[in-house]
Design a protein around this motif. Structure first.
Motif, PDB file in Angstrom:
ATOM      1  N   VAL A  64      -3.812   0.064  10.901  1.00 43.12           N
ATOM      2  CA  VAL A  64      -5.077   0.801  10.525  1.00 43.12           C
ATOM      3  C   VAL A  64      -6.102  -0.501   9.738  1.00 43.12           C
ATOM      4  O   VAL A  64      -6.910  -0.044   9.518  1.00 43.12           O
ATOM      5  CB  VAL A  64      -4.559   1.730   9.626  1.00 43.12           C
ATOM      6  N   LYS A  65      -5.489  -1.591   9.449  1.00 46.62           N
ATOM      7  CA  LYS A  65      -6.204  -2.470   8.739  1.00 46.62           C
ATOM      8  C   LYS A  65      -7.509  -2.906   9.511  1.00 46.62           C
ATOM      9  O   LYS A  65      -7.709  -2.851  10.528  1.00 46.62           O
ATOM     10  CB  LYS A  65      -5.747  -3.745   8.506  1.00 46.62           C
ATOM     11  N   GLY A  66      -8.580  -2.617   8.498  1.00 44.67           N
ATOM     12  CA  GLY A  66      -9.893  -2.933   8.773  1.00 44.67           C
ATOM     13  C   GLY A  66     -10.697  -1.444   9.663  1.00 44.67           C
ATOM     14  O   GLY A  66     -11.894  -1.491   9.809  1.00 44.67           O
ATOM     15  N   ARG A  67      -9.925  -0.651   9.664  1.00 44.86           N
ATOM     16  CA  ARG A  67     -10.347   0.681   9.960  1.00 44.86           C
ATOM     17  C   ARG A  67     -10.451   1.687   9.104  1.00 44.86           C
ATOM     18  O   ARG A  67     -11.112   2.667   8.946  1.00 44.86           O
ATOM     19  CB  ARG A  67      -9.784   1.191  11.403  1.00 44.86           C
ATOM     20  N   PHE A  68      -9.246   1.650   8.249  1.00 45.91           N
ATOM     21  CA  PHE A  68      -8.891   2.958   7.145  1.00 45.91           C
ATOM     22  C   PHE A  68      -9.239   2.026   5.832  1.00 45.91           C
ATOM     23  O   PHE A  68      -9.308   0.918   5.870  1.00 45.91           O
ATOM     24  CB  PHE A  68      -7.628   3.215   7.105  1.00 45.91           C
ATOM     25  N   ALA A  69      -9.777   2.908   4.802  1.00 43.47           N
ATOM     26  CA  ALA A  69      -9.986   2.485   3.390  1.00 43.47           C
ATOM     27  C   ALA A  69      -9.526   3.479   2.569  1.00 43.47           C
ATOM     28  O   ALA A  69     -10.094   4.558   2.510  1.00 43.47           O
ATOM     29  CB  ALA A  69     -11.415   1.949   3.308  1.00 43.47           C
ATOM     30  N   ILE A  70      -8.821   3.150   1.385  1.00 49.34           N
ATOM     31  CA  ILE A  70      -8.255   3.845   0.635  1.00 49.34           C
ATOM     32  C   ILE A  70      -9.250   3.585  -0.914  1.00 49.34           C
ATOM     33  O   ILE A  70      -9.732   2.601  -1.176  1.00 49.34           O
ATOM     34  CB  ILE A  70      -6.766   3.671   0.113  1.00 49.34           C
ATOM     35  N   SER A  71      -9.523   4.939  -1.449  1.00 48.88           N
ATOM     36  CA  SER A  71     -10.147   4.824  -2.467  1.00 48.88           C
ATOM     37  C   SER A  71      -9.988   5.975  -3.492  1.00 48.88           C
ATOM     38  O   SER A  71      -9.158   7.092  -2.986  1.00 48.88           O
ATOM     39  CB  SER A  71     -11.772   4.745  -2.363  1.00 48.88           C
ATOM     40  N   SER A  72     -10.416   5.873  -4.581  1.00 54.30           N
ATOM     41  CA  SER A  72     -10.091   7.137  -5.630  1.00 54.30           C
ATOM     42  C   SER A  72     -11.336   7.332  -6.535  1.00 54.30           C
ATOM     43  O   SER A  72     -12.258   6.612  -6.608  1.00 54.30           O
ATOM     44  CB  SER A  72      -8.930   6.456  -6.635  1.00 54.30           C
ATOM     45  N   ASP A  73     -10.928   8.504  -6.942  1.00 52.30           N
ATOM     46  CA  ASP A  73     -12.232   9.256  -7.956  1.00 52.30           C
ATOM     47  C   ASP A  73     -11.441   9.664  -9.058  1.00 52.30           C
ATOM     48  O   ASP A  73     -10.983  11.090  -8.986  1.00 52.30           O
ATOM     49  CB  ASP A  73     -13.263  10.267  -7.288  1.00 52.30           C
ATOM     50  N   ASN A  74     -11.081   9.102 -10.036  1.00 51.76           N
ATOM     51  CA  ASN A  74      -9.932   9.415 -11.245  1.00 51.76           C
ATOM     52  C   ASN A  74     -10.583  10.791 -11.802  1.00 51.76           C
ATOM     53  O   ASN A  74      -9.967  11.477 -12.096  1.00 51.76           O
ATOM     54  CB  ASN A  74      -9.801   8.474 -11.963  1.00 51.76           C
TER      55      ASN A  74
END
Length: 127
Positions: A64-74
């Motif tokens: 999934v590298k380069g296609r998926f991105a993890i992020s957060s909104d605390n």
């Protein structure tokens, strides 16, 4: 009681995008590790991405590298998984999991046993 609610799954054509959300309730701690896992029919569950909130460490499985991105909104107690360029082989039930005591995420992989799990959201990618 900590609860995780995963959402955002659906049916999409190959090449399309989806954004999964994992909303945490019952806890206000900003220090955590959050992992995304998936399980395709007939296959074992695999960890595909994770992040440590303390130092921003992230990990992505090669597939999934380069296609998926993890992020957060605390502020919203929510972690996202943006999934682009989806492929039929991404079809699976996706789960989020969190741990607030240990850092089960390194730049090279997901490890450990996460304490809290969401219910899963189905992602289906048609060819």
């Amino acid at each position: 009681e900590v609860q995780l609610q995963a959402s955002g799954g659906g049916l999409v054509q190959a090449g399309g995008s989806l954004r999964l959300s994992c909303a945490a309730s019952g806890i206000t701690k900003d220090d955590y590790t959050l992992g995304w896992f998936r399980q395709a029919p007939g296959k074992e569950r695999e960890g595909i991405s994770c992040m440590n909130s303390r130092d921003g460490t992230t990990y992505y499985k090669d597939s999934v590298k380069g296609r998926f991105a993890i992020s957060s909104d605390n502020a919203k107690n929510t972690v996202y998984l943006q999934m682009n360029s989806l492929k039929p082989e991404d079809t699976a039930v996706y789960y989020c999991a969190a741990d607030y005591e240990n850092y089960y995420c390194s730049s090279t992989g997901i490890y450990g046993v996460y304490d809290y799990w969401g219910q899963g959201t189905q992602v289906t990618v048609s060819s």
